[in-house]
Design a protein around this motif. Structure first.
Motif, PDB file in Angstrom:
ATOM      1  N   TYR A  95       0.812  -1.232   0.000  1.00  0.00           N
ATOM      2  CA  TYR A  95       0.000   0.000   0.000  1.00  0.00           C
ATOM      3  C   TYR A  95       0.839   1.272   0.000  1.00  0.00           C
ATOM      4  N   GLY A  96       2.101   1.161   0.158  1.00  0.00           N
ATOM      5  CA  GLY A  96       2.927   2.371   0.247  1.00  0.00           C
ATOM      6  C   GLY A  96       2.594   3.116   1.528  1.00  0.00           C
ATOM      7  N   LEU A  97       2.601   4.480   1.450  1.00  0.00           N
ATOM      8  CA  LEU A  97       2.202   5.293   2.605  1.00  0.00           C
ATOM      9  C   LEU A  97       0.657   5.275   2.720  1.00  0.00           C
ATOM     10  N   TYR A  98       0.184   4.940   3.921  1.00  0.00           N
ATOM     11  CA  TYR A  98      -1.279   4.805   4.097  1.00  0.00           C
ATOM     12  C   TYR A  98      -1.688   5.360   5.456  1.00  0.00           C
ATOM     13  N   LEU A  99      -2.988   5.558   5.617  1.00  0.00           N
ATOM     14  CA  LEU A  99      -3.588   5.976   6.895  1.00  0.00           C
ATOM     15  C   LEU A  99      -5.040   5.514   6.948  1.00  0.00           C
ATOM     16  N   GLN A 100      -5.579   5.440   8.163  1.00  0.00           N
ATOM     17  CA  GLN A 100      -7.007   5.079   8.350  1.00  0.00           C
ATOM     18  C   GLN A 100      -7.619   6.047   9.352  1.00  0.00           C
ATOM     19  N   ILE A 101      -8.864   6.492   9.011  1.00  0.00           N
ATOM     20  CA  ILE A 101      -9.628   7.393   9.887  1.00  0.00           C
ATOM     21  C   ILE A 101     -10.868   6.642  10.397  1.00  0.00           C
ATOM     22  N   SER A 102     -11.132   6.787  11.693  1.00  0.00           N
ATOM     23  CA  SER A 102     -12.333   6.197  12.301  1.00  0.00           C
ATOM     24  C   SER A 102     -13.403   7.276  12.442  1.00  0.00           C
ATOM     25  N   HIS A 103     -14.583   7.003  11.872  1.00  0.00           N
ATOM     26  CA  HIS A 103     -15.704   7.958  11.901  1.00  0.00           C
ATOM     27  C   HIS A 103     -16.801   7.423  12.843  1.00  0.00           C
TER      28      HIS A 103
ATOM     29  N   HIS B 180      -5.895   5.095  -3.633  1.00  0.00           N
ATOM     30  CA  HIS B 180      -6.677   3.894  -3.338  1.00  0.00           C
ATOM     31  C   HIS B 180      -7.525   4.193  -2.092  1.00  0.00           C
ATOM     32  N   LEU B 181      -8.859   4.106  -2.256  1.00  0.00           N
ATOM     33  CA  LEU B 181      -9.799   4.460  -1.166  1.00  0.00           C
ATOM     34  C   LEU B 181     -10.664   3.253  -0.820  1.00  0.00           C
ATOM     35  N   GLU B 182     -10.712   2.933   0.467  1.00  0.00           N
ATOM     36  CA  GLU B 182     -11.580   1.854   0.968  1.00  0.00           C
ATOM     37  C   GLU B 182     -12.528   2.413   2.032  1.00  0.00           C
ATOM     38  N   LEU B 183     -13.736   1.801   2.117  1.00  0.00           N
ATOM     39  CA  LEU B 183     -14.713   2.117   3.183  1.00  0.00           C
ATOM     40  C   LEU B 183     -15.163   0.813   3.838  1.00  0.00           C
ATOM     41  N   LYS B 184     -15.329   0.863   5.155  1.00  0.00           N
ATOM     42  CA  LYS B 184     -15.815  -0.297   5.915  1.00  0.00           C
ATOM     43  C   LYS B 184     -16.867   0.168   6.920  1.00  0.00           C
ATOM     44  N   VAL B 185     -17.880  -0.687   7.149  1.00  0.00           N
ATOM     45  CA  VAL B 185     -18.923  -0.435   8.161  1.00  0.00           C
ATOM     46  C   VAL B 185     -18.955  -1.651   9.077  1.00  0.00           C
ATOM     47  N   ASP B 186     -18.613  -1.433  10.339  1.00  0.00           N
ATOM     48  CA  ASP B 186     -18.578  -2.526  11.321  1.00  0.00           C
ATOM     49  C   ASP B 186     -17.771  -3.712  10.795  1.00  0.00           C
TER      50      ASP B 186
ATOM     51  N   PHE C  80     -10.021   4.298   4.479  1.00  0.00           N
ATOM     52  CA  PHE C  80      -8.611   3.916   4.344  1.00  0.00           C
ATOM     53  C   PHE C  80      -8.044   4.535   3.067  1.00  0.00           C
ATOM     54  N   TYR C  81      -6.841   5.148   3.166  1.00  0.00           N
ATOM     55  CA  TYR C  81      -6.219   5.866   2.050  1.00  0.00           C
ATOM     56  C   TYR C  81      -4.812   5.275   1.841  1.00  0.00           C
ATOM     57  N   ALA C  82      -4.466   4.938   0.547  1.00  0.00           N
ATOM     58  CA  ALA C  82      -3.163   4.297   0.281  1.00  0.00           C
ATOM     59  C   ALA C  82      -2.492   4.875  -0.966  1.00  0.00           C
ATOM     60  N   HIS C  83      -1.162   4.515  -1.122  1.00  0.00           N
ATOM     61  CA  HIS C  83      -0.301   4.947  -2.228  1.00  0.00           C
ATOM     62  C   HIS C  83      -0.034   6.455  -2.165  1.00  0.00           C
ATOM     63  N   CYS C  84      -0.073   7.010  -0.953  1.00  0.00           N
ATOM     64  CA  CYS C  84       0.147   8.451  -0.799  1.00  0.00           C
ATOM     65  C   CYS C  84       1.654   8.774  -0.958  1.00  0.00           C
ATOM     66  N   SER C  85       1.907  10.009  -1.339  1.00  0.00           N
ATOM     67  CA  SER C  85       3.296  10.468  -1.421  1.00  0.00           C
ATOM     68  C   SER C  85       3.758  11.098  -0.117  1.00  0.00           C
ATOM     69  N   GLU C  86       2.795  11.585   0.679  1.00  0.00           N
ATOM     70  CA  GLU C  86       3.136  12.209   1.972  1.00  0.00           C
ATOM     71  C   GLU C  86       1.930  12.115   2.906  1.00  0.00           C
ATOM     72  N   LEU C  87       2.209  11.842   4.201  1.00  0.00           N
ATOM     73  CA  LEU C  87       1.157  11.815   5.231  1.00  0.00           C
ATOM     74  C   LEU C  87       1.283  13.090   6.055  1.00  0.00           C
ATOM     75  N   LEU C  88       0.169  13.801   6.296  1.00  0.00           N
ATOM     76  CA  LEU C  88       0.166  15.106   6.980  1.00  0.00           C
ATOM     77  C   LEU C  88      -0.467  15.054   8.374  1.00  0.00           C
TER      78      LEU C  88
END
Length: 330
Positions: free
Chosen positions: A260-268, A311-317, A275-283
């Motif tokens: 996935y390269g550089l990635y991050l996940q946000i909980s809503h 690359h964008l993913e969404l998950k519910v429970d 989920f966000y992947a293949h980023c060039s920089e995380l802020l």
């Protein structure tokens, strides 16, 4: 004198009627017995007057009138009848029984029994008049006649009906949490759905405005060449494009991997995660709170990738769903 009395008694015997089963003997009425007989005659006269005049037992008035007319026209020996009454009273017989016998001897025949109990209703009415107490009026003197008359029919009071319960007002059905989407492709991996879930988030934002280069679902991997399930969508954009937070939330984690390269996940809210992947920089950093539309990274081509994209993913429970239902594309 003795001879005249015997002759008179003999004449009375000829005119009188013998009661069956008993030898009739005439008694000489003394002053006291004569007074009782006079009282009885007065009572009988009053009874007949009230009985006929007031219309009591209207169904028997005509028959009683005929009996009285026959009696007055006949040759009934009233002296013998009342003599028997006086003798019965002097011998201690019950007064009411003596009156009953007097009535039968005077009017003849058997009185009709009408109430099925063996008690003669007409006789009961006569006795009621003769034995009524002063001051009671018609209510006290008609005690037996009330018993003899047919009981009035009382209309049954209808049972109270329970109040009708108003029908409940139909309520609007809540919006279903999941909208079923027809899918006829290969079997889906575990914890994966093609259905559209209602996320119930206050605000959502398209992370990047790009074109859909690879959809959610089964595909031939562009690098490996194998048939694999794509867990998200690929949005083709230039490197360094701002990546925005999908909704309000907290940074679950950030990382870097060969896939996935550089990635991050946000909980809503409501169990939703992006989920966000293949980023060039995380802020952002882990645990940071972000707002919907806030820049969290820059797009790139890190990891196993053939070009710059997000690359964008969404998950519910924990269930992976198709992000294309919730974003815009070019």
């Amino acid at each position: 004198m003795t001879q005249q009395r015997s002759v008179r008694q003999g004449a009375g015997m000829d005119r009188g009627r013998q009661r069956p089963g008993r030898k009739k003997q005439k008694a000489v009425l003394g002053p006291r017995e004569k007074r009782r007989v006079i009282q009885l005659v007065v009572c009988l006269a009053l009874f007949l007057t009230v009985f006929i005049g007031k219309g009591i037992f209207p169904q028997r008035v005509a028959a009683l009138r005929d009996q009285v007319l026959v009696l007055l026209r006949g040759d009934t020996d009233f002296q013998a009848v009342f003599s028997d009454l006086g003798q019965s009273i002097s011998q201690g017989e019950p007064v009411l029984d003596s009156v009953s016998e007097l009535w039968i001897e005077a009017f003849g025949g058997q009185l009709e029994e009408t109430d099925g109990t063996g008690e003669n209703t007409l006789y009961a009415a006569q006795v009621s008049y003769l034995s009524g107490f002063p001051g009671q009026g018609e209510a006290g003197m008609l005690g037996s006649t009330i018993k003899a008359e047919a009981a009035p029919t009382v209309a049954a009071t209808p049972a109270p009906q329970p109040e009708s319960t108003p029908e409940p007002t139909p309520t609007t059905e809540p919006e279903p949490e999941v909208e079923h989407v027809n899918y006829d492709g290969p079997a889906l991996p575990d914890n994966t759905s093609m259905d559209k879930y209602h996320l119930n988030l206050e605000e959502t934002v398209t992370p990047v405005m790009g074109w859909l280069s690879s959809p959610f679902g089964w595909r031939e991997h562009p690098v490996d060449g194998e048939e694999k399930f794509h867990n998200g969508v690929d949005l083709a954009v230039n490197t360094g494009t701002q990546v925005l937070a999908f909704a309000d939330g907290t940074i679950d984690y950030i990382g870097d991997s060969p896939e996935y390269g550089l990635y991050l996940q946000i909980s809503h809210a409501n169990g939703v995660k992006s989920f966000y992947a293949h980023c060039s920089e995380l802020l952002v950093h882990q645990g940071q709170t972000v707002q919907a539309g806030e820049t969290v990274a820059l797009s790139g081509n890190t990891g196993n990738s053939t070009g710059p994209h997000l690359h964008l993913e969404l998950k519910v429970d924990g269930v992976r769903i198709n992000p294309i239902y919730y974003i815009e594309t070019n």
